[in-house]
Design a protein around this motif. Structure first.
Motif, mmCIF file in Angstrom:
data_model
loop_
_atom_site.group_PDB
_atom_site.id
_atom_site.type_symbol
_atom_site.label_atom_id
_atom_site.label_comp_id
_atom_site.label_asym_id
_atom_site.label_seq_id
_atom_site.Cartn_x
_atom_site.Cartn_y
_atom_site.Cartn_z
ATOM 1 N N PHE A 186 5.979 -38.569 25.261
ATOM 2 C CA PHE A 186 6.151 -38.693 26.912
ATOM 3 C C PHE A 186 4.786 -39.304 27.424
ATOM 4 O O PHE A 186 3.834 -40.424 27.833
ATOM 5 N N ASP A 187 4.017 -37.843 27.817
ATOM 6 C CA ASP A 187 2.993 -38.120 27.889
ATOM 7 C C ASP A 187 1.936 -39.170 27.189
ATOM 8 O O ASP A 187 1.074 -40.323 27.303
ATOM 9 N N VAL A 188 2.075 -39.203 26.097
ATOM 10 C CA VAL A 188 1.519 -39.861 24.873
ATOM 11 C C VAL A 188 1.564 -41.520 25.056
ATOM 12 O O VAL A 188 0.589 -41.828 24.824
ATOM 13 N N THR A 189 3.231 -41.302 25.183
ATOM 14 C CA THR A 189 3.911 -42.966 25.656
ATOM 15 C C THR A 189 3.494 -43.715 26.605
ATOM 16 O O THR A 189 2.359 -44.616 26.309
ATOM 17 N N VAL A 190 3.368 -43.177 27.791
ATOM 18 C CA VAL A 190 2.860 -43.532 28.328
ATOM 19 C C VAL A 190 1.548 -43.978 28.713
ATOM 20 O O VAL A 190 0.725 -45.152 29.375
ATOM 21 N N GLN A 191 0.505 -42.896 28.136
ATOM 22 C CA GLN A 191 -0.702 -43.190 28.030
ATOM 23 C C GLN A 191 -1.228 -44.116 27.068
ATOM 24 O O GLN A 191 -1.907 -45.377 27.674
ATOM 25 N N GLN A 192 -0.522 -44.407 26.229
ATOM 26 C CA GLN A 192 -1.067 -45.606 25.069
ATOM 27 C C GLN A 192 -0.588 -47.416 25.321
ATOM 28 O O GLN A 192 -0.950 -48.418 25.536
ATOM 29 N N GLN A 193 0.847 -47.076 26.392
ATOM 30 C CA GLN A 193 1.071 -47.991 27.076
ATOM 31 C C GLN A 193 0.441 -48.935 28.320
ATOM 32 O O GLN A 193 1.072 -49.446 28.955
ATOM 33 N N GLY A 194 -0.470 -48.039 28.360
ATOM 34 C CA GLY A 194 -0.896 -47.730 29.980
ATOM 35 C C GLY A 194 -0.661 -48.202 31.092
ATOM 36 O O GLY A 194 -0.761 -48.923 32.163
ATOM 37 N N LEU A 195 0.327 -47.185 31.402
ATOM 38 C CA LEU A 195 0.848 -46.952 32.188
ATOM 39 C C LEU A 195 0.972 -45.552 32.943
ATOM 40 O O LEU A 195 2.026 -45.317 33.904
ATOM 41 N N ASP A 196 0.023 -45.158 32.881
ATOM 42 C CA ASP A 196 -0.021 -44.181 33.628
ATOM 43 C C ASP A 196 -0.319 -43.800 35.001
ATOM 44 O O ASP A 196 0.111 -42.697 35.726
ATOM 45 N N SER A 197 -0.926 -45.350 36.313
ATOM 46 C CA SER A 197 -0.604 -45.480 37.451
ATOM 47 C C SER A 197 0.572 -45.213 37.532
ATOM 48 O O SER A 197 1.497 -44.720 38.980
ATOM 49 N N LEU A 198 1.863 -45.610 36.914
ATOM 50 C CA LEU A 198 3.317 -44.979 37.285
ATOM 51 C C LEU A 198 3.792 -43.830 36.871
ATOM 52 O O LEU A 198 4.787 -43.860 37.337
ATOM 53 N N LYS A 199 2.888 -42.866 35.899
ATOM 54 C CA LYS A 199 3.329 -42.313 35.203
ATOM 55 C C LYS A 199 4.357 -40.911 36.432
ATOM 56 O O LYS A 199 5.459 -40.644 36.050
ATOM 57 N N ASN A 200 3.667 -40.966 37.876
ATOM 58 C CA ASN A 200 4.891 -40.577 38.484
ATOM 59 C C ASN A 200 6.207 -40.611 39.027
ATOM 60 O O ASN A 200 7.160 -40.110 39.847
ATOM 61 N N GLN A 201 6.167 -42.423 38.443
ATOM 62 C CA GLN A 201 7.412 -42.457 38.992
ATOM 63 C C GLN A 201 8.604 -42.721 37.524
ATOM 64 O O GLN A 201 9.623 -42.988 38.126
ATOM 65 N N LEU A 202 7.922 -42.264 36.715
ATOM 66 C CA LEU A 202 9.006 -42.404 35.045
ATOM 67 C C LEU A 202 9.812 -41.005 35.222
ATOM 68 O O LEU A 202 9.105 -40.061 35.587
ATOM 69 N N PHE A 203 10.784 -41.879 34.655
ATOM 70 C CA PHE A 203 11.787 -40.587 34.449
ATOM 71 C C PHE A 203 11.833 -40.333 33.338
ATOM 72 O O PHE A 203 10.995 -41.013 31.832
ATOM 73 N N ASN A 204 11.025 -37.923 33.194
ATOM 74 C CA ASN A 204 10.627 -37.626 31.818
ATOM 75 C C ASN A 204 11.596 -36.599 31.776
ATOM 76 O O ASN A 204 12.138 -35.302 32.230
ATOM 77 N N PRO A 205 12.964 -36.791 30.846
ATOM 78 C CA PRO A 205 13.323 -35.749 30.198
ATOM 79 C C PRO A 205 13.547 -34.686 29.374
ATOM 80 O O PRO A 205 14.223 -34.026 29.310
#
Length: 753
Positions: A186-205
């Motif tokens: 999850f962490d790797v994918t969020v960073q790869q796809q440039g979504l770090d600014s949204l990370k705290n809003q994203l569902f992480n199972p």
């Protein structure tokens, strides 16, 4: 065969022990699956449970259990029988030698995550049980072994499967795996796809996910550990032994999965599972058997033919595969197309893959919608709507993530569900691709197979709408999902058109569905037929819902969008008009036939509908469709043939599709294009057999629309509007027809008359 019990004849029984885990028998319930076999006198079973993802998104098995009896009624030379008792949902094993006989019943509580092994014998014997784990140390996964996780062919640095915690506590073995502080996919994918600014809003199972359980036995105590090797994998065993010989022994395993803040919280959850199991100890077996009895009463297909004939086999295998699906009735995650709960040692599927029992090809937490849909479509006619909830919730739980990524990349609304989507709603990192052109759209998978393929999510939207029509289920919670998937297409294709020119619609005021994709096959497509059909059907069905679901403003929105869906395109082969896969396309990448998707799943063409001859021409004359035709894996030709009323062709392909697998258990098909057991192979086989027997068009029910007159059958299937149809066909004549409610009888058309 008594018509009152059309299922028990399909029990699978073996009179010899198994050579290895590939000769195992499925057993399960709730959301737990066991591979059960007896090898060299030992009872063994793998334990799998829905949703056991590690930080790499591998679906990990919980472990393996081994049971030895002494003296041993299963040793060499014994009389032996192992049977899957479908109607009650358990595996029963009998062994006898030299005056000693014993019976073992292995079953899973449908309503609680508890596994039972009950042993009874005619003389007092000792029992030794062990929990065996190959994850007693960290394990580095290399090369193709990463196909079991989300890194697949593109690992970023060293990838490890981390060890479990396993220990004795009092008189039991406690084991668990925890995703804790380590960096996850999850962490790797969020960073790869440039979504770090949204990370705290994203569902992480995956965060803090902890899964495991305990193993104990009545009158058993710890007896140390041992090392061993099974096939390609070394393991450590934690042994329990009986304190005295007895004529009965009982093993129990409690399981628990939770995103726990701490191990202590997880342990408290496991303790609660154990307490509840103790509360219901006297009734659990009866409750479970009642559930399976009702499961088989809901629907069935029994072909009245001599046992082991090809026709008898396809009905038997239909029932067996439905049983395998029934083992995940209450899971938090859907049944995976690439093995479900019943994978086993991978080298027994592919001798070059000498990996641990955790391996399955094509990923664990990755959701491949083109494959998954075939696992779930047959549940409508089988009446197994309860089983569909985990699949619908997969999309509902990831909806917010799919919407956030749409807004982030393109500044418009709607859920962008890609074809290879993770259990957290983002594209798989390997398929998104690490080496990408700098100017390439960051919201897109840079992938020749998957680019612009978004419409498979719409099949699950239609399934949701169908559960409302079939079962009168309240689908209010899923309407935002359906609407968001439609909104994405409406807004994104106008967005793309605005990037190319000043107009967002074509000259006929239709959406310009370009670039698009007709399945994974016809790429860079203009007005893909699969997409056009999907949007037209889902919008039509959404608008047919009652005002409970849609207000006037919503109806106006979706009516306008429906008016903007372009027409299906056509082409000719040797003077025969056929459905085209798209208006235009640039290349062919795979071997699917989306030109027939208007037949299935979108039901635009079919028996009793306009244009049937054109659809039949497409099946018979389209050179691509002919070249791609097969019964293997996810191929749908058996379904197309049935939907088109091509009886001989449907029968031919169904005999191939649902014939016995080359493995000991008849429905361990595969690997096909995927893995063993191949669940999209089984699912597509089920759909095809159902469509041969029963098709629906609005309120009309077609009985035997593609059924050979020579095949006697007793069937019970479901139709829309809370309807069941039970029929007995013998010697080409309808011997019995029960339609419930009776008021629907007038809607039934017998196509064999």
């Amino acid at each position: 065969m008594a018509q009152s019990d059309p299922v028990s004849q399909y029990n699978v029984a073996w009179t010899s022990q198994s050579k290895n885990s590939s000769e195992s028998m499925p057993c399960g319930g709730g959301d737990i699956g066991l591979n059960v076999w007896v090898e060299n006198g030992d009872l063994l079973f793998y334990v799998a449970k829905s949703g056991t993802f590690d930080h790499n998104n591998t679906v990990l098995k919980l472990g393996r259990v081994r049971l030895k009896l002494s003296p041993n009624p299963f040793e060499a030379g014994s009389t032996f029988k192992q049977e899957l008792v479908l109607k009650a949902g358990y595996v029963q094993i009998h062994g006898a030698k030299s005056g000693l006989s014993a019976q073992i019943r292995v079953w899973v509580d449908v309503f609680r995550p508890v596994i039972h092994v009950d042993v009874s014998s005619n003389k007092a014997i000792n029992a030794e049980a062990a929990f065996e784990s190959w994850r007693y140390v960290d394990h580095v996964t290399k090369g193709r072994e990463n196909n079991a996780n989300s890194y697949k062919f593109a690992p970023q640095g060293e990838i490890k499967t981390l060890k479990d915690s396993v220990r004795f506590a009092s008189n039991e073995v406690i084991f668990y795996h925890r995703n804790d502080t380590q960096r996850s996919i999850f962490d790797v994918t969020v960073q790869q796809q440039g979504l770090d600014s949204l990370k705290n809003q994203l569902f992480n199972p995956l965060a803090n996910l902890t899964f495991g359980g305990n193993l104990s036995g009545t009158g058993m105590k710890p007896a140390g550990t041992y090392q061993g090797n099974y096939l390609d994998t070394d393991f450590r065993g934690w042994k329990l032994v009986s304190t005295s010989a007895s004529r009965s022994h009982a093993l129990v395993m409690h399981l628990h999965t939770d995103q726990s803040a701490s191990v202590a919280d997880w342990q408290r959850g496991l303790d609660n599972v154990k307490k509840e199991a103790e509360t219901y100890a006297k009734t659990a077996s009866v409750q479970t058997q009642k559930w399976w009895n009702e499961f088989w009463t809901k629907s069935y297909v029994a072909i009245l033919a001599s046992p082991d004939s090809p026709q008898w086999q396809i009905a038997r295998n239909y029932q067996l595969f439905r049983y395998m699906l029934g083992c995940n009735a209450f899971g938090n995650y859907p049944t995976k197309f690439n093995g479900g709960l019943f994978t086993y040692d991978p080298s027994l599927t592919d001798s070059t893959m000498r990996f641990t029992p955790d391996f399955r090809n094509w990923g664990g937490g990755i959701h491949t919608a083109q494959n998954q849909r075939l696992v779930y479509w047959p549940m409508l006619k089988s009446g197994d709507w309860q089983l569909m909830k985990p699949q619908f919730d997969f999309y509902l739980n990831t909806l917010r993530n799919a919407e956030l990524r749409t807004g982030f990349y393109w500044q418009h609304k709607g859920a962008s569900f890609t074809e290879q989507v993770e259990n957290f709603g983002l594209p798989n990192s390997a398929e998104y691709t690490w080496k990408r052109p700098k100017a390439y759209d960051k919201g897109m998978e840079y992938n020749a197979w998957l680019e612009y393929e978004w419409d498979t999510a719409l099949e699950f939207c239609l399934m949701i709408l169908d559960t409302e029509r079939y079962a009168a289920q309240n689908i209010s919670e899923y309407i935002p999902l359906v609407e968001s998937c439609l909104t994405f297409f409406n807004e994104h294709y106008q967005y793309l058109a605005s990037k190319r020119g000043s107009k967002t619609l074509d000259g006929d005021k239709k959406l310009i569905l370009y670039p698009g994709s007709a399945a994974e096959t016809y790429k860079m497509a203009y007005n893909s037929t699969s997409t056009v059909s999907a949007l037209r059907t889902v919008l039509t069905r959404l608008l047919e819902l009652s005002d409970t679901y849609l207000n006037a403003e919503k109806r106006e929105t979706w009516t306008l969008m429906l008016s903007r869906i372009p027409s299906i395109s056509f082409r000719s082969f040797d003077g025969h008009p056929t459905i085209a896969p798209a208006r235009l396309w640039e290349r062919i990448n795979n071997t699917e036939s989306p030109q027939l998707y208007p037949v299935f799943p979108w039901s635009i063409y079919g028996i009793g509908k306009a244009g049937l001859d054109t659809a039949v021409n497409t099946y018979l004359y389209d050179k691509d469709a002919l070249k791609f035709r097969s019964h293997v894996g996810w191929k749908q030709d058996n379904i197309f043939a049935a939907r088109l009323g091509l009886t001989d062709e449907a029968a031919r392909l169904t005999l191939l599709k649902l014939g016995n697998s080359p493995r000991r258990f008849p429905t361990f098909w595969g690997p096909g294009f995927d893995w063993t057991p191949d669940h999209n192979w089984g699912g597509s086989g089920m759909i095809g057999l159902q469509e041969m027997l029963l098709q629906v068009d609005g309120r009309k029910i077609y009985l035997f629309p593609a059924w050979p007159k020579a095949w006697d059958v007793h069937m019970k299937l479901h139709a829309p509007y809370s309807t069941t149809v039970e029929a007995v066909l013998k010697n080409g004549k309808l011997e019995s027809l029960i339609v419930t409610p009776e008021s629907r009888r007038g809607d039934v058309v017998n196509r064999l008359e």
